[in-house]
Design an enzyme around this catalytic site. Structure first.
Site, PDB file in Angstrom:
ATOM      1  N   ASP A 282      17.256  -7.220  70.284  1.00 27.66           N
ATOM      2  CA  ASP A 282      15.963  -7.330  70.954  1.00 27.66           C
ATOM      3  C   ASP A 282      16.280  -7.657  72.418  1.00 27.66           C
ATOM      4  O   ASP A 282      17.398  -8.084  72.737  1.00 27.66           O
ATOM      5  CB  ASP A 282      15.166  -8.466  70.284  1.00 27.66           C
ATOM      6  N   LEU A 283      15.335  -7.452  73.311  1.00 31.19           N
ATOM      7  CA  LEU A 283      15.590  -7.685  74.741  1.00 31.19           C
ATOM      8  C   LEU A 283      15.064  -9.048  75.207  1.00 31.19           C
ATOM      9  O   LEU A 283      15.827  -9.969  75.495  1.00 31.19           O
ATOM     10  CB  LEU A 283      14.952  -6.558  75.559  1.00 31.19           C
ATOM     11  N   ASP A 284      13.719  -9.136  75.271  1.00 32.88           N
ATOM     12  CA  ASP A 284      13.086 -10.344  75.801  1.00 32.88           C
ATOM     13  C   ASP A 284      13.376 -11.540  74.904  1.00 32.88           C
ATOM     14  O   ASP A 284      13.054 -11.521  73.726  1.00 32.88           O
ATOM     15  CB  ASP A 284      11.571 -10.133  75.903  1.00 32.88           C
TER      16      ASP A 284
ATOM     17  N   THR B 122      12.637 -13.054  79.948  1.00 32.41           N
ATOM     18  CA  THR B 122      11.527 -12.485  80.706  1.00 32.41           C
ATOM     19  C   THR B 122      10.186 -13.108  80.328  1.00 32.41           C
ATOM     20  O   THR B 122       9.181 -12.820  80.976  1.00 32.41           O
ATOM     21  CB  THR B 122      11.446 -10.963  80.477  1.00 32.41           C
TER      22      THR B 122
ATOM     23  N   LYS C 189       5.344 -13.365  71.950  1.00 33.25           N
ATOM     24  CA  LYS C 189       6.734 -12.893  71.875  1.00 33.25           C
ATOM     25  C   LYS C 189       6.857 -11.767  70.866  1.00 33.25           C
ATOM     26  O   LYS C 189       6.454 -11.917  69.715  1.00 33.25           O
ATOM     27  CB  LYS C 189       7.668 -14.028  71.485  1.00 33.25           C
ATOM     28  N   GLY C 190       7.403 -10.653  71.307  1.00 36.95           N
ATOM     29  CA  GLY C 190       7.606  -9.518  70.410  1.00 36.95           C
ATOM     30  C   GLY C 190       6.362  -8.661  70.214  1.00 36.95           C
ATOM     31  O   GLY C 190       6.400  -7.647  69.544  1.00 36.95           O
ATOM     32  N   ILE C 191       5.241  -9.097  70.802  1.00 35.46           N
ATOM     33  CA  ILE C 191       3.959  -8.396  70.633  1.00 35.46           C
ATOM     34  C   ILE C 191       3.760  -7.402  71.791  1.00 35.46           C
ATOM     35  O   ILE C 191       3.992  -7.751  72.942  1.00 35.46           O
ATOM     36  CB  ILE C 191       2.792  -9.427  70.626  1.00 35.46           C
TER      37      ILE C 191
ATOM     38  N   ARG D 142       2.243  -4.861  74.705  1.00 38.12           N
ATOM     39  CA  ARG D 142       1.365  -5.159  75.848  1.00 38.12           C
ATOM     40  C   ARG D 142      -0.116  -5.053  75.474  1.00 38.12           C
ATOM     41  O   ARG D 142      -0.912  -5.944  75.766  1.00 38.12           O
ATOM     42  CB  ARG D 142       1.687  -4.192  76.985  1.00 38.12           C
TER      43      ARG D 142
ATOM     44  N   SER E 268      13.547  -2.891  71.255  1.00 36.71           N
ATOM     45  CA  SER E 268      12.564  -3.760  71.928  1.00 36.71           C
ATOM     46  C   SER E 268      11.186  -3.124  71.962  1.00 36.71           C
ATOM     47  O   SER E 268      11.064  -1.903  71.997  1.00 36.71           O
ATOM     48  CB  SER E 268      13.032  -3.998  73.374  1.00 36.71           C
ATOM     49  N   ALA E 269      10.147  -3.966  71.995  1.00 42.78           N
ATOM     50  CA  ALA E 269       8.773  -3.472  72.117  1.00 42.78           C
ATOM     51  C   ALA E 269       8.428  -3.151  73.567  1.00 42.78           C
ATOM     52  O   ALA E 269       7.379  -2.579  73.863  1.00 42.78           O
ATOM     53  CB  ALA E 269       7.800  -4.521  71.581  1.00 42.78           C
ATOM     54  N   SER E 270       9.303  -3.522  74.494  1.00 43.49           N
ATOM     55  CA  SER E 270       8.976  -3.388  75.922  1.00 43.49           C
ATOM     56  C   SER E 270       9.106  -1.965  76.438  1.00 43.49           C
ATOM     57  O   SER E 270      10.043  -1.251  76.112  1.00 43.49           O
ATOM     58  CB  SER E 270       9.889  -4.288  76.751  1.00 43.49           C
TER      59      SER E 270
ATOM     60  N   ASN F 215       9.459  -1.615  79.571  1.00 39.46           N
ATOM     61  CA  ASN F 215      10.221  -1.852  80.805  1.00 39.46           C
ATOM     62  C   ASN F 215      11.700  -2.128  80.524  1.00 39.46           C
ATOM     63  O   ASN F 215      12.421  -2.608  81.398  1.00 39.46           O
ATOM     64  CB  ASN F 215       9.628  -3.050  81.551  1.00 39.46           C
TER      65      ASN F 215
ATOM     66  N   LYS G  76       6.615  -4.454  65.689  1.00 36.38           N
ATOM     67  CA  LYS G  76       7.212  -5.444  64.796  1.00 36.38           C
ATOM     68  C   LYS G  76       6.059  -6.284  64.251  1.00 36.38           C
ATOM     69  O   LYS G  76       5.133  -6.558  65.004  1.00 36.38           O
ATOM     70  CB  LYS G  76       8.184  -6.339  65.584  1.00 36.38           C
TER      71      LYS G  76
ATOM     72  N   GLU H  78      17.343 -11.366  67.164  1.00 35.77           N
ATOM     73  CA  GLU H  78      15.906 -11.499  67.432  1.00 35.77           C
ATOM     74  C   GLU H  78      15.498 -12.938  67.748  1.00 35.77           C
ATOM     75  O   GLU H  78      16.039 -13.872  67.171  1.00 35.77           O
ATOM     76  CB  GLU H  78      15.133 -11.081  66.181  1.00 35.77           C
ATOM     77  N   ASP H  79      14.530 -13.103  68.640  1.00 37.99           N
ATOM     78  CA  ASP H  79      14.009 -14.449  68.927  1.00 37.99           C
ATOM     79  C   ASP H  79      12.589 -14.642  68.386  1.00 37.99           C
ATOM     80  O   ASP H  79      12.062 -15.743  68.432  1.00 37.99           O
ATOM     81  CB  ASP H  79      13.993 -14.727  70.437  1.00 37.99           C
TER      82      ASP H  79
HETATM   83  C1  G6P Z   1       8.535  -7.819  74.270  1.00 44.88           C
HETATM   84  C2  G6P Z   1       8.010  -9.178  74.701  1.00 44.88           C
HETATM   85  C3  G6P Z   1       6.506  -9.204  74.678  1.00 44.88           C
HETATM   86  C4  G6P Z   1       5.941  -8.025  75.472  1.00 44.88           C
HETATM   87  C5  G6P Z   1       6.441  -6.721  74.905  1.00 44.88           C
HETATM   88  C6  G6P Z   1       5.955  -5.509  75.683  1.00 44.88           C
HETATM   89  O1  G6P Z   1       8.371  -7.694  72.896  1.00 44.88           O
HETATM   90  O2  G6P Z   1       8.518 -10.199  73.871  1.00 44.88           O
HETATM   91  O3  G6P Z   1       6.058 -10.433  75.221  1.00 44.88           O
HETATM   92  O4  G6P Z   1       4.526  -8.032  75.463  1.00 44.88           O
HETATM   93  O5  G6P Z   1       7.875  -6.736  74.930  1.00 44.88           O
HETATM   94  O6  G6P Z   1       6.533  -5.514  76.962  1.00 44.88           O
HETATM   95  P1  G6P Z   1       6.115  -4.568  78.152  1.00 44.88           P
HETATM   96  O7  G6P Z   1       7.253  -4.741  79.136  1.00 44.88           O
HETATM   97  O8  G6P Z   1       6.057  -3.172  77.614  1.00 44.88           O
HETATM   98  O9  G6P Z   1       4.799  -5.008  78.666  1.00 44.88           O
HETATM   99 MG    MG Z   2      12.027 -11.045  71.884  1.00 45.19          MG
END
Ligand code: G6P
Ligand code: MG
Length: 217
Positions: free
Chosen positions: A8-10, A16, A44-46, A48, A113-115, A117, A144, A168-169
């Site tokens: 996982d990233l964040d 972040t 966290k992990g949710i 955007r 990762s869910a991000s 970015n 997730k 994972e965190d």
């Molecule tokens: C990760 C973070 C979340 C964030 C999600 C989406 O899972 O833990 O807090 O909302 O990524 O990130 P994004 O960069 O796409 O807004």
């Molecule tokens: Mg995370």
């Protein structure tokens, strides 16, 4: 023996959450309500979109789908502005060393990762080349605890899920890894992440030996 690690990233590679917090707080304040660190924890992990839905619910505010789109973009612009200033010093302790020792041992690596970015963050902190495969918010449709993100990672690496270890965190992430039939190392508190196969407070506590032991348990 295990053949791949999916990170996982964040909260695992970089912290972040502080930037997400600042950007969401600014948005909430503009909308006329407060946003707390405790609430940020729950995001966290949710994704955007889902995070915004929860924040609006906590603030007692209703917005149309189009308005939500505008708000999510505004938050993300502030967030991107902050992550554009990230430096390699922001990699969490032990991450780079672990990634390098995995590579030396021939263990494959992916990001899960869910991000949306993820790529820019990995570039900014200088470890993009240490990942063979990136699965992020741009590739995944189910959040997730759905296992999609990790299953796609294993598939792209052509490694069977049982041979993968996830880092994972977030609780939702630990559940996603287990639903994918993978071993999982939790980064954080034992009381929160107790369901993981192993819980540590930092990747500094992880090396090839800890992973080999974990995998043969
Ligand atoms: C990760 C973070 C979340 C964030 C999600 C989406 O899972 O833990 O807090 O909302 O990524 O990130 P994004 O960069 O796409 O807004
Ligand atoms: Mg995370």
């Amino acid at each position: 023996v295990f053949e791949a690690c999916i990170f996982d990233l964040d909260g695992v590679i970089v912290d972040t959450a502080v930037y997400h917090f600042k950007a969401w707080k600014r948005l909430a304040n503009e909308l006329g309500f407060n946003f707390t660190e405790a609430q940020n924890e729950k995001l966290k992990g949710i994704s955007r979109v889902k995070s915004l839905e929860l924040i609006l619910e906590w603030g007692g505010i209703e917005k149309t789908a189009e308005e939500q789109q505008v708000l999510a973009t505004r938050k993300n612009d502030w967030y991107v502005e902050m992550i554009n200033h990230m430096t390699p010093e922001e990699i969490l302790p032990g991450t780079k060393e672990l990634l390098e020792s995995l590579r030396a041992a021939g263990i494959r690596t992916a990001l899960g990762s869910a991000s949306k970015n993820a790529t820019v963050i990995l570039e900014k902190v200088g470890i993009l080349p240490l990942f063979e495969v990136l699965v992020d918010g741009n590739t995944v449709t189910a959040s997730k605890p759905d296992p999609e993100v990790f299953l796609k990672g294993a598939e792209a690496l052509q490694i069977s899920p049982e041979k993968c270890i996830v880092f994972e965190d977030a609780i939702a992430g630990v559940q996603a890894a287990q639903a994918a039939n993978m071993k999982v190392v939790g980064l954080g508190e034992q009381d929160v992440l107790g369901a993981a196969d192993l819980v540590v407070s930092s990747l500094e506590q992880i090396n090839m030996q800890t992973l080999t032991n974990l995998y043969s348990k």
